[in-house]
Design an enzyme around this catalytic site. Structure first.
Site, PDB file in Angstrom:
ATOM      1  CE  LYS A   1      15.046  -5.214 -24.023  1.00 40.18           C
ATOM      2  NZ  LYS A   1      13.883  -4.687 -23.260  1.00 40.18           N
TER       3      LYS A   1
ATOM      4  NE  ARG B   1      17.448   0.249 -23.045  1.00 38.91           N
ATOM      5  CZ  ARG B   1      17.576  -0.893 -22.385  1.00 38.91           C
ATOM      6  NH1 ARG B   1      18.457  -1.773 -22.756  1.00 38.91           N
ATOM      7  NH2 ARG B   1      16.798  -1.134 -21.362  1.00 38.91           N
TER       8      ARG B   1
ATOM      9  NE  ARG C   1      13.236  -7.686 -14.775  1.00 39.98           N
ATOM     10  CZ  ARG C   1      13.542  -7.095 -15.928  1.00 39.98           C
ATOM     11  NH1 ARG C   1      13.539  -7.787 -17.053  1.00 39.98           N
ATOM     12  NH2 ARG C   1      13.800  -5.822 -15.961  1.00 39.98           N
TER      13      ARG C   1
ATOM     14  NE  ARG D   1      16.958  -4.841 -13.807  1.00 43.07           N
ATOM     15  CZ  ARG D   1      16.887  -4.873 -15.122  1.00 43.07           C
ATOM     16  NH1 ARG D   1      16.947  -6.021 -15.768  1.00 43.07           N
ATOM     17  NH2 ARG D   1      16.765  -3.769 -15.815  1.00 43.07           N
TER      18      ARG D   1
ATOM     19  NE  ARG E   1      13.902  -0.312 -16.640  1.00 50.12           N
ATOM     20  CZ  ARG E   1      13.667  -1.578 -16.266  1.00 50.12           C
ATOM     21  NH1 ARG E   1      13.052  -1.828 -15.143  1.00 50.12           N
ATOM     22  NH2 ARG E   1      14.039  -2.549 -17.044  1.00 50.12           N
TER      23      ARG E   1
END
Ligand code: AMP
Length: 212
Positions: A8, A83, A122, A156, A167
């Site tokens: 996203k 969300r 990531r 992160r 998540r």
């Protein structure tokens, strides 16, 4: 829309650059607050690290302020918002107030094993927030941000494996119902997010209504 790790952020940035409209990312806004040590940052840091959602009223206030700004007057791309169904309803109220209509809802999907793989690779620049992937989108010089030259590319807190699972569960429980909420609008465009960033972007351009 789409689960964490689906792309996203990357696609929103490409859309933002292509159409010259701001990328309104609630995740980035929250991370900025945390980095800058604001009250909101202190209030939300733990929830973010745990992979849970921030309360709807806080998010809606933040988005309302941002969309009311002149910078968003010629359009915007929403990233990571709404969300939950209440956020979708709240967005409807904000847009009505601003006399603005959504023109597309892009849903990106990717198989769960690909998501997990992507999220663990990531890395984010601590200085400007740019996002890299050690496997599919590494920086030109390892450990150095292409965009700002920052030398701290870190994982992160919420990209650690245990939090990733939470998540994904949060996404299934709280965000997926939003698709049923928006389905009747006929505005949902579904895109397969498993190709390269450029390939996915081309698919998005193909399904997006062109701005008049
Ligand atoms: P993201 O960068 O979109 O993956 O968001 C990172 C984290 O920020 C999420 O796991 C949530 O804790 C929080 N967050 C971002 N956007 C929202 C939102 N629209 N509603 C609630 N929490 C959010």
């Amino acid at each position: 829309m789409g689960p964490p790790g689906v792309g996203k952020g990357t696609q929103s940035r490409l859309i933002s650059e292509h159409f010259n409209v701001p990328q309104v990312s609630t995740g980035d806004m929250l991370r900025d607050h945390i980095r800058n040590g604001t009250d909101l940052g202190r209030q939300t840091q733990k929830t973010l690290a745990e992979g849970k959602l921030i309360p709807d009223d806080i998010i809606l206030d933040m988005v309302k302020t941002r969309l009311s700004d002149d910078e968003a007057a010629n359009g915007f791309i929403l990233d990571g918002f709404p969300r939950t169904v209440p956020q979708g309803v709240g967005l409807g109220v904000i847009l009505e107030h601003l006399a603005v209509a959504l023109n597309a809802i892009i849903v990106i999907y990717v198989k769960e094993d690909v998501l997990l793989h992507r999220l663990t690779a990531r890395r984010n620049c601590t200085q400007c927030g740019a996002v890299y992937n050690l496997v599919i989108q590494p920086p030109q010089i390892m450990g150095v941000c292409d965009r700002c030259g920052g030398k701290e590319l870190v994982q992160r807190d919420d990209d650690k494996p245990a939090t990733i699972k939470k998540r994904l569960k949060t996404y299934r429980q709280q965000t997926l119902p939003l698709l049923s909420y928006y389905r009747p609008t006929g505005m949902i465009a579904e895109v397969n997010g498993e190709g390269s960033a450029g390939e996915v972007f081309q698919q998005i351009l193909a399904v997006l209504p062109q701005p008049s």
